[in-house]
Motif scaffolding. Structure first.
Motif, PDB file in Angstrom:
ATOM      1  N   TYR A 102      37.057  36.912  47.090  1.00 45.17           N
ATOM      2  CA  TYR A 102      35.880  36.644  46.261  1.00 45.17           C
ATOM      3  C   TYR A 102      34.671  37.500  46.619  1.00 45.17           C
ATOM      4  N   THR A 103      34.789  38.323  47.644  1.00 46.31           N
ATOM      5  CA  THR A 103      33.701  39.245  47.986  1.00 46.31           C
ATOM      6  C   THR A 103      34.294  40.630  48.165  1.00 46.31           C
ATOM      7  N   LYS A 104      33.864  41.546  47.352  1.00 47.36           N
ATOM      8  CA  LYS A 104      34.430  42.902  47.386  1.00 47.36           C
ATOM      9  C   LYS A 104      33.509  43.919  48.051  1.00 47.36           C
ATOM     10  N   GLU A 105      32.246  43.569  48.258  1.00 43.85           N
ATOM     11  CA  GLU A 105      31.302  44.534  48.822  1.00 43.85           C
ATOM     12  C   GLU A 105      31.456  44.635  50.330  1.00 43.85           C
ATOM     13  N   SER A 106      30.912  45.692  50.897  1.00 40.33           N
ATOM     14  CA  SER A 106      31.017  45.907  52.340  1.00 40.33           C
ATOM     15  C   SER A 106      30.014  45.066  53.123  1.00 40.33           C
ATOM     16  N   GLY A 107      28.946  44.624  52.469  1.00 35.68           N
ATOM     17  CA  GLY A 107      27.924  43.808  53.126  1.00 35.68           C
ATOM     18  C   GLY A 107      28.213  42.323  52.996  1.00 35.68           C
ATOM     19  N   ILE A 108      27.156  41.520  53.105  1.00 37.77           N
ATOM     20  CA  ILE A 108      27.339  40.068  53.061  1.00 37.77           C
ATOM     21  C   ILE A 108      26.545  39.380  51.949  1.00 37.77           C
ATOM     22  N   ARG A 109      25.898  40.144  51.079  1.00 26.02           N
ATOM     23  CA  ARG A 109      25.121  39.510  49.998  1.00 26.02           C
ATOM     24  C   ARG A 109      25.996  38.648  49.097  1.00 26.02           C
ATOM     25  N   GLN A 110      27.126  39.193  48.677  1.00 23.70           N
ATOM     26  CA  GLN A 110      28.024  38.442  47.792  1.00 23.70           C
ATOM     27  C   GLN A 110      28.599  37.230  48.526  1.00 23.70           C
ATOM     28  N   LEU A 111      28.910  37.381  49.794  1.00 26.65           N
ATOM     29  CA  LEU A 111      29.404  36.255  50.584  1.00 26.65           C
ATOM     30  C   LEU A 111      28.363  35.147  50.631  1.00 26.65           C
ATOM     31  N   ASP A 112      27.111  35.506  50.810  1.00 27.76           N
ATOM     32  CA  ASP A 112      26.024  34.530  50.804  1.00 27.76           C
ATOM     33  C   ASP A 112      25.955  33.808  49.459  1.00 27.76           C
ATOM     34  N   ARG A 113      26.068  34.556  48.366  1.00 30.20           N
ATOM     35  CA  ARG A 113      26.030  33.944  47.025  1.00 30.20           C
ATOM     36  C   ARG A 113      27.198  32.990  46.807  1.00 30.20           C
TER      37      ARG A 113
END
Length: 144
Positions: A102-113
């Motif tokens: 559910y998170t494809k980006e290298s950072g953690i913004r999407q994980l936070d969302r």
């Protein structure tokens, strides 16, 4: 669209000298010994005139294990506090599943969302149905 800050012209052309005058506080700053660090999500959006004067260092994103630790130690406690609950128990296996799928980006913004969305739905369900929710890999998808 990239908006040019006033200091951009000093990167672009040092004809202006080594001093930068800030219009807000009306003071000059000596930029001759300043080391600037900047980040960019898309290197192609950096203007060529500025890009020529930069030393570009590519840094990879977090690994799944690093994201797992960040989620457990930092993101979940902050999110739970923000939503008025003491804590939420999500197993490492479930967090890895969320991170992988559910998170494809290298950072953690999407994980936070994604974690915020899960916590909001758990809180809502707890208020409406007045029962405790156990997140599992089978029902985790219902909260995403």
């Amino acid at each position: 669209m990239w908006i040019k800050p006033p200091i951009y012209r000093h990167f672009k052309d040092f004809v202006f000298g080594k001093y930068f005058k800030d219009n807000y506080i009306e003071e000059e700053f000596d930029l001759s010994n300043v080391f600037f660090i900047t980040t960019a999500n898309d290197i192609e959006k950096i203007p060529p005139a500025l890009k020529d004067r930069l030393e570009i260092i590519n840094i990879t994103g977090y690994t799944e294990i690093e994201k797992l630790e960040i989620a457990k130690k930092y993101l979940l406690p902050i999110i739970c506090d923000k939503h008025g609950i003491k804590n939420i128990k999500i197993s490492d296996e479930e967090l890895i599943n969320i991170i992988k799928y559910y998170t494809k980006e290298s950072g953690i913004r999407q994980l936070d969302r994604v974690l915020s969305k899960i916590v909001r739905k758990v809180v809502t369900n707890k208020i409406v149905n007045k029962k405790r929710i156990n997140l599992t890999i089978n029902n985790c998808e219902d909260y995403l």
